[in-house]
Design a protein around this motif. Structure first.
Motif: not given
Length: 164
Positions: A37-60
């Protein structure tokens, strides 16, 4: 008769060594399971950040506010997240893959730091702050590094609420 006895001793020694390696591997896999569970979070957190960055690029792009400097900054953030995930995955793979005991000169604080890097999110979720302060001149020891790391990890997994 002595030759037969020596052969049997060698055979039993090999069997014992093989059994120890199998137990070591099984124990490591159980530890990874407990930490999943902790390891999944360690990987999901950066993935969530990458997804947010991609969404911001699309909006821009949609709003015609896209710029090369913004893109360069976003790419740098994505690269940091990828490096973080790569470190976690490489460490997990190395920890899980090794199936033979390898006794070498070990710097104990480095094994503790490695274990803490795998446990970081789990500790944070339990609001546990770990302060590591090692003396500068600790002697090295002749041990199996992943066994030591497993000891540090299992100590925390067994007692996730401990504040020691």
């Amino acid at each position: 008769m002595n030759e037969e006895l020596e052969r049997r001793i060698d055979e039993r020694s090999k069997e014992l060594s093989q059994t120890q390696s199998q137990l070591f591997q099984t124990s490591k896999l159980a530890t990874l399971g407990e930490m999943s569970a902790g390891l999944a979070h360690e990987i999901n957190q950066p993935l969530g950040g990458i997804a947010l960055i991609c969404a911001n690029i699309k909006k821009a792009i949609q709003r015609d506010k896209f710029s090369i400097p913004m893109l360069q900054e976003d790419i740098a953030d994505i690269e940091k997240s990828i490096q973080r995930m790569t470190r976690v995955i490489q460490h997990m793979r190395t920890f899980a893959r090794q199936d033979t005991l390898r006794f070498i000169e070990v710097d104990v604080p480095s094994t503790i730091n490695s274990a803490m890097s795998l446990l970081g999110e789990q500790l944070r979720l339990h609001e546990i702050e770990v302060v590591l302060d090692f003396p500068n001149e600790l002697p090295k020891t002749h041990r199996e590094p992943f066994q030591l790391e497993q000891v540090w990890i299992e100590s925390d997994v067994q007692c996730p609420g401990c504040h020691g």
